[in-house]
Design an enzyme around this catalytic site. Structure first.
Site, PDB file in Angstrom:
ATOM      1  N   CYS A 145      39.419  24.491   6.162  1.00 15.58           N
ATOM      2  CA  CYS A 145      39.333  24.080   7.570  1.00 15.58           C
ATOM      3  C   CYS A 145      37.901  23.967   8.084  1.00 15.58           C
ATOM      4  O   CYS A 145      37.624  23.195   8.995  1.00 15.58           O
ATOM      5  CB  CYS A 145      40.110  25.043   8.447  1.00 15.58           C
ATOM      6  SG  CYS A 145      41.808  25.214   7.908  1.00 15.58           S
ATOM      7  N   LYS A 191      46.280  18.520  13.208  1.00 17.96           N
ATOM      8  CA  LYS A 191      46.934  19.501  14.079  1.00 17.96           C
ATOM      9  C   LYS A 191      47.549  18.837  15.310  1.00 17.96           C
ATOM     10  O   LYS A 191      48.519  19.326  15.879  1.00 17.96           O
ATOM     11  CB  LYS A 191      45.925  20.572  14.530  1.00 17.96           C
ATOM     12  CG  LYS A 191      45.574  21.580  13.455  1.00 17.96           C
ATOM     13  CD  LYS A 191      46.668  22.618  13.267  1.00 17.96           C
ATOM     14  CE  LYS A 191      46.373  23.510  12.060  1.00 17.96           C
ATOM     15  NZ  LYS A 191      47.583  24.251  11.632  1.00 17.96           N
ATOM     16  N   GLU A 236      54.512  34.977   5.238  1.00 16.43           N
ATOM     17  CA  GLU A 236      54.396  34.239   3.990  1.00 16.43           C
ATOM     18  C   GLU A 236      54.356  35.192   2.802  1.00 16.43           C
ATOM     19  O   GLU A 236      54.934  34.947   1.751  1.00 16.43           O
ATOM     20  CB  GLU A 236      53.127  33.377   4.033  1.00 16.43           C
ATOM     21  CG  GLU A 236      53.202  32.122   3.180  1.00 16.43           C
ATOM     22  CD  GLU A 236      52.104  31.126   3.542  1.00 16.43           C
ATOM     23  OE1 GLU A 236      52.369  30.237   4.381  1.00 16.43           O
ATOM     24  OE2 GLU A 236      50.982  31.234   3.016  1.00 16.43           O
ATOM     25  N   CYS A 289      49.877  26.112   5.830  1.00 11.51           N
ATOM     26  CA  CYS A 289      49.079  26.219   7.057  1.00 11.51           C
ATOM     27  C   CYS A 289      48.432  24.912   7.470  1.00 11.51           C
ATOM     28  O   CYS A 289      48.030  24.743   8.607  1.00 11.51           O
ATOM     29  CB  CYS A 289      47.937  27.210   6.881  1.00 11.51           C
ATOM     30  SG  CYS A 289      48.440  28.712   6.102  1.00 11.51           S
ATOM     31  N   GLU A 335      60.273  18.924  15.949  1.00  6.58           N
ATOM     32  CA  GLU A 335      60.971  20.178  15.635  1.00  6.58           C
ATOM     33  C   GLU A 335      60.176  21.413  16.060  1.00  6.58           C
ATOM     34  O   GLU A 335      60.673  22.533  15.988  1.00  6.58           O
ATOM     35  CB  GLU A 335      61.304  20.234  14.136  1.00  6.58           C
ATOM     36  CG  GLU A 335      60.112  20.345  13.193  1.00  6.58           C
ATOM     37  CD  GLU A 335      59.472  19.022  12.813  1.00  6.58           C
ATOM     38  OE1 GLU A 335      59.693  18.027  13.533  1.00  6.58           O
ATOM     39  OE2 GLU A 335      58.734  18.993  11.818  1.00  6.58           O
ATOM     40  N   GLU A 389      57.743  36.281   2.142  1.00  3.92           N
ATOM     41  CA  GLU A 389      58.501  35.164   1.564  1.00  3.92           C
ATOM     42  C   GLU A 389      58.201  35.068   0.068  1.00  3.92           C
ATOM     43  O   GLU A 389      59.101  34.877  -0.751  1.00  3.92           O
ATOM     44  CB  GLU A 389      58.127  33.861   2.279  1.00  3.92           C
ATOM     45  CG  GLU A 389      58.978  32.673   1.841  1.00  3.92           C
ATOM     46  CD  GLU A 389      58.559  31.357   2.488  1.00  3.92           C
ATOM     47  OE1 GLU A 389      57.703  31.354   3.389  1.00  3.92           O
ATOM     48  OE2 GLU A 389      59.115  30.319   2.078  1.00  3.92           O
ATOM     49  N   SER A 403      56.242  26.942   1.480  1.00  2.87           N
ATOM     50  CA  SER A 403      56.628  28.069   2.330  1.00  2.87           C
ATOM     51  C   SER A 403      57.233  27.507   3.609  1.00  2.87           C
ATOM     52  O   SER A 403      56.781  26.488   4.130  1.00  2.87           O
ATOM     53  CB  SER A 403      55.394  28.911   2.660  1.00  2.87           C
ATOM     54  OG  SER A 403      55.642  29.682   3.821  1.00  2.87           O
ATOM     55  N   GLU A 419      50.776  17.669  14.108  1.00  2.69           N
ATOM     56  CA  GLU A 419      51.662  18.817  13.890  1.00  2.69           C
ATOM     57  C   GLU A 419      52.227  19.310  15.230  1.00  2.69           C
ATOM     58  O   GLU A 419      53.429  19.550  15.364  1.00  2.69           O
ATOM     59  CB  GLU A 419      50.882  19.944  13.211  1.00  2.69           C
ATOM     60  CG  GLU A 419      51.734  21.167  12.891  1.00  2.69           C
ATOM     61  CD  GLU A 419      50.900  22.332  12.350  1.00  2.69           C
ATOM     62  OE1 GLU A 419      49.819  22.605  12.915  1.00  2.69           O
ATOM     63  OE2 GLU A 419      51.332  22.947  11.376  1.00  2.69           O
TER      64      GLU A 419
END
Lengths: 545, 582
Positions: B504, B359, B280, B300, B367, B283, B320, B362
């Site tokens: 988190c 999560k 990141e 994240c 994908e 990036e 990102s 996710e």
């Protein structure tokens, strides 16, 4: 301006509309035109006369002759006989049950003798769609007078009158306005609560149908008094006729500059908007009404803060009931002293009641505060029909209490009815005769609250359900003494614990019926007998012992 | 501030004007029971459990919303009060499934607690109970309205804290239910699956989708090599599942516990957190140097990702392209680690221990299968791990401290602070500064981005460029920043957004209760973890350096692109089928 030799007033209140007034009115106009009387007789649609039971009702002036239950078929005779030949149509006159001779004119009616018309001053007299007729009766002079006074003087006048809110709670109106005036903030609102949801109550509807300008004028006065430039009328969606007449009245008032900018060149701006409710009973509660007006789910807010501090859109707001507002113009024009000559010391003025149920004269009445239930039932209401006996009266609508015969002489005002365990409330008077089972009646009330609880707080949401099931069980013959105890216990909690008055008053009809008609409950529970034979799961008639 | 004097149960007390009776009573050591009330989030006076008597008032008043007044006389335990509270509770229980013993919230249920406190011993009302079917339409959360007490905390947190409005109060009276609009399943509306609702639910009406049995089955399967990764935030919260103080650092015990459960390797998401900083960070540098889309948003937090996909799809280019550390880990476990360990990727089963319900969603995104297999096979929240360890009879507090397995268990302090709001930003700035300037950073504690302030800002000067950064946590705060960005009014280069309040450590999968004070203690713990590490900058992680040398080549390289980066799906807010299947 044209002068007519006779005016034919056809009641166009909702109740008469349901009985076909429109067809009668159209037939009258046709017949009058047909007989060539169009130039000398005028037919006018007007607001409610009050004798809803007798509708469609017609009053012909100048004599003031009252005709009842008129049909299209009666029209040729009415025109031919009364308007052409000057002979009254005897068979359509009102017959007092206690008198052999038919009543000829309105003032002779027992029904009207004890009535004092302050709020209903224009109902049944003027064409509610005509601002000119309202002005002709002195309309908007109170606003003119108020605008020449200081806001504080207007409030002082309302305070001195002792007027208390007619929506049910009986809060002093002048004090409310004073709070509204003193609340800091540039933007304030006046709201008219026309979300009349109490079953058996239709006074606000008939006031608005019969005299919409009275409310608009009062709202503008309230606006001037508290420093608000905008008002909302929150009205039941079912009140189509009231809505139409209000909308028309607002247009007329704007056209004449009685609403809008710079009213009477005073520099004061005030406008009003009608907002339509979607049918929730709880939206009659002022803070739930605000939520609904704001486009949110209609649920009561926590108080404090009170509406005069944090109301509609978070701004200081004075919210008054229709009937409260309709009292304002006469208080301003005739003064607080005059107003105090009516009613009782703590509750001056009149009260509009809707008289329904097992009573000869169902309808709309206006009486001085403090009148007894007995006078209303027997003198104005004409007593109980069909040879039955009075059993109970529910005052204040479904959230009020049920009073037995022994309490018929309680003077009806806020404090004395509350002391009797009931409420003056919105002014509904539901009379029931001795054919009704008290438990079944209680069940119906419980069911109403079960349906109308908003669901926000636990005691109301769950309590109304349990209350209904407990009472329902008794009507089905499964009730026990323990259930009665549970009902009393639950009622006590519901009386004090819920968030808003809906839940707090939901147990009132149950509590009062249990208090005053305990034997009838016990018959259901102990002997499995329904004395009136209403509850089919139980035996009929009194227990053998 | 003006003060008000009143008495509560005849004891005088002086408090600030505007204080509630509930708070004033606390000051006197009087604990008024509550149910719907939740500090900072929900004060609506709806449950009526906290009612008290106020002299002069006909009805009882809810202490949580009643402001004190001068001369007020409050009574908190008169017979009338006690009876009303007990009846009210009895009424709730009359409409509550009495499944306590099998309920996911057994022994951690506020309804149980308050029933016990008020001495409710029987339920005499038998009118009717609400009937609602559980909603299992999402991979993250299960709604069970039958257990709902309609306290509306979930509605409040979803609306006021997260600004998502996925659930509302529908219908009226006894039919009232908290549900997505039009009674749609949660999986078909714009819900970000953050689980904040589950965190505040007093009962078992909204909870994580339990995957404990799936993990037990994998552990018992001899054909599977089961590896586990632990999210940064879990090492300072899982102790609470075993009665340890909030903010207890239990990293070593956590590792030991997972080994006892039978995981073949105990790795750390912190390893891929360091890796995330490398990817990141590069990036960001690339976007700044080459005029790419700015500001760049961190990626994240899966609740945040779903949020931007639903509500700000036009800003997806700002996000990102880095996968989250969880997904990077899964991808590497089934490629780099598989290769190193000589195990077929299909035999590797990746479990993650996460503070997060999103999560789970996710991990189930179609994908996310860089190796040709699902990156992460099962996600357990902190709460699920607690249940699993209790089931296995592992005496957590008496476990020895053990170390993570290499190489995917090696990490720096920069990775640990990913668990707190501002942590990703701080870690990124530590690395960006040194990578760009080539000079060591003086003070590596970038305190401007730490703490529970809703939106934080910082700027760092790197070789003449002043890098402007902002940090938001809680989606309500994120909205404020995003609106500025959408209107072109924000000149930040880099924005960190964490879905949950506090980051988190306050995730929707964390131990219950999680409130502001507990969040604060977990945050302190996580910076403590960072302080204690020898290596505190991601680019100094030797295992990450080795990974680049042996496998990835360079940050943003071809392999990184395939394994560690992803794309996003504009979802919009109009209800439609999505969930796992989409």
């Amino acid at each position: 301006m044209r002068f007519y030799r006779a005016h034919v007033l056809v009641c166009a209140g909702t109740n008469c509309s349901l009985k076909g007034n429109r067809a009668v009115r159209e037939a009258l106009i046709r017949e009058i035109e047909g007989k060539g009387l169009g130039e000398e007789v005028k037919v006018i649609e007007t607001g409610c006369f009050g004798l809803c039971e007798q509708g469609p009702t017609i009053v012909i002036y100048p004599e003031g002759v009252l005709y009842c239950r008129a049909t299209v078929e009666d029209v040729p005779e009415l025109v031919d006989s009364h308007l052409l030949k000057g002979r009254r149509v005897e068979r359509l006159l009102y017959r007092e049950p206690t008198r052999p001779v038919a009543v000829q004119t309105v003032p002779e009616l027992d029904y009207f003798k004890k009535q004092v018309r302050v709020v209903l001053r224009n109902c049944g007299i003027i064409d509610p769609d005509s601002i000119e007729e309202y002005i002709g009766q002195g309309g908007y002079t109170a606003l003119a007078k108020a605008l020449a006074m200081k806001p504080e003087e207007v409030i002082a006048q309302v305070k001195a009158s002792g007027l208390r809110g007619r929506g049910g709670a009986g809060f002093p109106t002048g004090l409310k306005w004073e709070f509204g005036r003193k609340a800091p903030g540039g933007v304030k609102y006046v709201v008219c609560n026309a979300d009349e949801g109490e079953p058996g109550t239709f006074k606000d509807r008939l006031i608005l149908e019969g005299d919409p300008h009275a409310v608009l004028e009062a709202m503008a006065i309230a606006g001037w008094a508290i420093g608000a430039n905008y008002g909302y009328i929150y009205i039941r969606g079912e009140y189509q006729l009231s809505i139409q007449r209000l909308e028309r009245a607002i247009e007329q008032a704007r056209r004449l500059g009685l609403l809008g900018q710079n009213i009477f060149n005073s520099g004061f701006n005030f406008d009003v908007e009608v907002r339509i409710g979607a049918g929730a009973y709880v939206c009659g509660e002022e803070t739930a009404l605000f939520e609904s007006l704001e486009g949110k789910r209609g649920e009561p807010r926590i108080k404090p803060p009170y509406p005069t501090d944090v109301g509609l859109f978070g701004k200081p707001t004075v919210i008054n009931n229709v009937e409260t507002l309709a009292n304002i113009p006469p208080i301003i024009t005739r003064g607080a002293e005059w107003f105090r000559t009516l009613g009782t010391e703590k509750c001056p003025g009149t009260k509009v009641f809707t008289l329904t149920g097992d009573i000869v004269n169902e309808g709309l009445i206006e009486v001085p505060m403090g009148i007894t239930l007995r006078e209303v039932v027997y003198e104005i209401g004409g007593g109980i029909p069909n040879g039955h006996k009075f059993k109970m009266a529910q005052t204040g609508g479904t959230s009020g209490g049920c009073l037995p015969e022994a309490l018929l002489d309680v003077p009806m005002d806020y404090d004395q009815l509350a002391a009797a365990g009931s409420a003056l409330g919105s002014g509904a008077l539901l009379i029931m005769d001795d054919t009704h089972c008290i438990v079944d009646v209680a069940r119906c009330f419980a069911r109403f609250f079960l349906h109308e609880s908003c669901g926000q707080c636990i005691p109301c949401r769950e309590g109304t359900l349990q209350l209904y099931h407990l009472v329902d069980g008794i009507t089905r013959g499964t009730g026990t003494r323990q259930d009665l105890e549970l009902i009393e216990r639950l009622s006590r909690t519901m009386y004090v614990a819920p968030l808003c008055p809906l839940g707090q008053t939901a147990p009132l009809p149950i509590m009062t019926t249990l208090k005053y008609f305990k034997d009838e409950y016990l018959a259901h529970v102990d002997s499995r007998v329904c004395p009136t034979g209403t509850c089919r799961a139980l035996a009929t008639g009194h227990a053998a012992d | 501030m003006a003060t008000v004097k009143l008495t509560i149960d005849r004891q005088p007390v002086e408090v600030e004007q505007g204080t509630t009776v509930l708070r004033a009573a606390e000051k006197l050591g009087i604990r008024i029971p509550t149910l719907c009330y939740l500090k900072d989030i929900n004060a609506i006076g709806a449950c009526r459990v906290c009612v008290v008597e106020v002299k002069g008032a006909r009805t009882l008043q809810a202490a949580c919303v009643t402001p004190v007044a001068e001369g007020m006389e409050v009574f908190t335990s008169t017979p009338r009060v006690l009876q009303a509270r007990r009846h009210t509770l009895e009424l709730i229980l009359s409409d509550h499934p009495m499944e306590c013993l099998t309920c996911i919230r057994n022994q951690n249920c506020e309804l149980q607690e308050v029933s016990e406190a008020l001495g409710v011993r029987e339920v005499r009302y038998q009118g009717k109970t609400s009937r609602h079917e559980p909603d299992r339409s999402t991979p993250s959360l299960v709604r069970n309205p039958a257990k709902c007490v309609l306290c509306r905390r979930c509605v409040a947190v979803c609306q006021k804290v997260q600004g998502v409005n996925a659930v509302q109060t529908l219908e009226r009276g006894f039919d009232t239910v908290v549900a997505p609009a039009f009674h749609l399943p949660l999986g078909e509306v714009a819900c970000v699956l953050c689980g904040q609702c589950a965190l505040v639910c007093p009962t078992g009406a909204i909870h994580e989708r339990d995957q404990v049995d799936e993990v037990w089955a994998a552990l018992a399967d001899p054909g599977k090599h089961v590896v586990v990764q632990t999210a940064p935030a879990t090492r300072v919260s899982v102790g609470e599942e075993f009665g340890l103080e909030p903010g207890s650092i239990v990293t070593g015990k956590l590792v030991a516990a997972l080994r006892r459960l039978g995981f073949d390797r105990v790795f750390d998401t912190d390893f891929t957190a360091d890796l995330t900083i490398m990817e990141e960070g590069h990036e960001l540098i690339k976007r700044v140097k080459e005029g790419g889309v700015l500001p760049m948003f961190t990626s994240c937090s899966p609740g945040w990702i779903k949020f931007i996909e639903h509500f700000y799809p036009s800003l997806l280019p700002n996000l990102s392209t880095c996968k989250s550390p969880q997904q990077m880990f899964g991808a590497l476990a089934k490629t780099y680690y598989a290769e190193k360990a000589g195990i077929l990727p299909e035999q590797i089963y990746v479990v993650s221990i996460m503070p997060c319900t999103a999560k789970k969603f996710e991990a189930a995104r179609p994908e996310m299968n860089a190796s040709g297999h699902r990156d992460v096979d099962a996600v357990l929240t902190t709460r699920e791990l607690g249940r699993m360890l209790r089931e296995a009879g592992i005496d957590f507090s008496h476990l020895p401290e053990e170390d993570y397995d290499a190489p995917l268990g090696i990490s720096t302090g920069a990775a640990a602070i990913f668990g707190a709001t501002g942590g990703v930003m701080e870690a990124a700035l530590r690395t960006a500064y040194e990578v760009i300037t080539g000079n060591p950073l003086g003070d590596i504690n970038i305190t401007a981005v730490r703490g529970l302030e809703g939106i934080k800002e910082a700027s760092v000067t790197l070789d003449g460029l002043t890098l402007k950064a902002a940090v938001a946590h809680g989606l309500g705060n994120a909205r404020k920043l995003l609106d500025l960005v959408a209107q072109g009014k924000a000149d930040y280069h880099f924005i960190e957004i964490m879905c949950c309040p506090g980051g988190c450590i306050g995730g929707g999968g964390q131990s219950i209760p999680t409130d502001t004070a507990i969040r604060q203690r977990r945050i302190e713990a996580i910076y403590d973890v960072d302080e204690r590490m020898v290596l505190r900058k991601s680019h100094e992680n030797p295992a990450v350096q080795t990974l680049y040398r042996e496998f990835l080549g360079e940050p943003l390289g071809h392999r990184s692109h395939e394994l560690l980066h992803t794309h996003y799906i504009p979802r919009g807010t109009v209800p439609r089928k999505e969930g796992v299947a989409k």
